[in-house]
Design a protein around this motif. Structure first.
Motif, mmCIF file in Angstrom:
data_model
loop_
_atom_site.group_PDB
_atom_site.id
_atom_site.type_symbol
_atom_site.label_atom_id
_atom_site.label_comp_id
_atom_site.label_asym_id
_atom_site.label_seq_id
_atom_site.Cartn_x
_atom_site.Cartn_y
_atom_site.Cartn_z
ATOM 1 N N LEU A 1 53.597 30.989 34.429
ATOM 2 C CA LEU A 1 54.700 31.374 33.538
ATOM 3 C C LEU A 1 54.236 32.376 32.487
ATOM 4 O O LEU A 1 53.035 32.582 32.307
ATOM 5 C CB LEU A 1 55.212 30.118 32.810
ATOM 6 N N ARG A 2 55.189 32.958 31.752
ATOM 7 C CA ARG A 2 54.819 33.767 30.580
ATOM 8 C C ARG A 2 54.323 32.831 29.489
ATOM 9 O O ARG A 2 54.902 31.776 29.270
ATOM 10 C CB ARG A 2 56.033 34.552 30.068
ATOM 11 N N ASP A 3 53.294 33.234 28.794
ATOM 12 C CA ASP A 3 52.687 32.311 27.818
ATOM 13 C C ASP A 3 53.671 31.838 26.741
ATOM 14 O O ASP A 3 53.672 30.673 26.370
ATOM 15 C CB ASP A 3 51.428 32.925 27.187
ATOM 16 N N ASP A 4 54.554 32.751 26.317
ATOM 17 C CA ASP A 4 55.497 32.399 25.241
ATOM 18 C C ASP A 4 56.468 31.288 25.659
ATOM 19 O O ASP A 4 57.018 30.595 24.814
ATOM 20 C CB ASP A 4 56.329 33.622 24.846
ATOM 21 N N ASP A 5 56.709 31.175 26.950
ATOM 22 C CA ASP A 5 57.675 30.179 27.453
ATOM 23 C C ASP A 5 57.047 28.802 27.633
ATOM 24 O O ASP A 5 57.763 27.808 27.777
ATOM 25 C CB ASP A 5 58.250 30.635 28.805
#
Ligand code: PRT
Ligand code: ZN
Length: 214
Positions: free
Chosen positions: A52-56
């Motif tokens: 996943l994207r790290d921010d998510d």
């Protein structure tokens, strides 16, 4: 045999991806890289890896879509979710710093009073300013924060620094450290006993790997 899997969210691509995969592999998990896939199951351990994207990742962990995740401590702190930091992982070390144009005469935190700060970490910056009784504007931008002072968007910035060369090439100097960060493992506070058992096995392996390195 139970078929419960512990779901681990790691970054799909970026600065945390290699270290996260390496940690899982060194812990003996047999997994394939997430280049074209969103998830993969370890062949020899009851774990499923989500890319996943790290921010998510903090949100997915809080929502129990993933059970645990690997993110930068900076992202964990900024997102302020109901997750637990269960282990510091000793890679992707960096710091979140305030920086200002090199030509400025820095006199201490009071310099920031009434100024505008560009950052991707508004919550962390606001807390830092509150703690130090400084009133400043925060301008949230998601990328290329270092160019903000040069184009007149802000007086200073708060961004991740590793070697310092990005600040240097943008005519900025580091003046305060707001947070030291490294990759951390976070977990949902609501794991079933079965998942906790798998997590403890994984943590035991990770600790053995870390011990062998130190
Ligand atoms: O696509 P996705 O959203 O998943 O990734 P991303 O682009 O948001 O994150 P990514 O891959 O850049 O960084 C992931 C995490 O790595 C960060 O949240 C930090 O915890 C950690 N990390 C470690 C860094 C750095 N070092 C780093 N140097 N994150 C960013 N940088 C950037 C910084 O923003 C600045 O632009 O590198 C530049 C500064 O580096 P120096 O060496 O010039 O000082
Ligand atoms: Zn990101």
């Amino acid at each position: 045999m139970s078929n419960t899997l512990l779901r681990i969210a790691i970054q799909k691509s970026g600065r945390l991806q290699e270290g996260s995969l390496a940690l899982l592999k060194e812990s003996g998990l047999s997994i394939s890289n997430g280049r074209d896939q969103l998830k993969t199951q370890a062949r020899n351990f009851p774990v499923e890896v989500l890319f996943l994207r790290d921010d998510d990742i903090p949100q997915y962990v809080e929502d129990n879509v993933a059970d645990i995740g690997i993110v930068g401590e900076n992202v964990f702190v900024e997102k302020q979710k109901q997750n637990q930091l269960i282990k510091k992982l000793d890679f992707a070390k960096c710091r979140l710093c305030l920086a200002i144009p090199r030509s400025e005469n820095y006199t201490g935190l009071k310099w920031f009073e009434g100024k505008n700060i560009a950052t991707s970490y508004p919550a962390i910056v606001q807390q830092f300013l509150n703690k130090n009784n400084i009133k400043a504007g925060i301008h949230e931008i998601s990328g290329s924060v270092e160019i903000a002072p040069g184009i007149g968007l802000a007086d200073g910035i708060c961004d991740i620094v590793s070697t310092g060369s990005t600040l240097l090439s943008n005519g900025l100097k580091e003046v305060e450290t707001v947070l030291y960060s490294e990759a951390v493992m976070i977990a949902s506070p609501q794991l079933s006993d079965e998942k906790k058992t798998i997590l403890n096995k994984l943590l035991f392996r990770i600790e053995s790997v870390q011990k062998a390195k130190n």
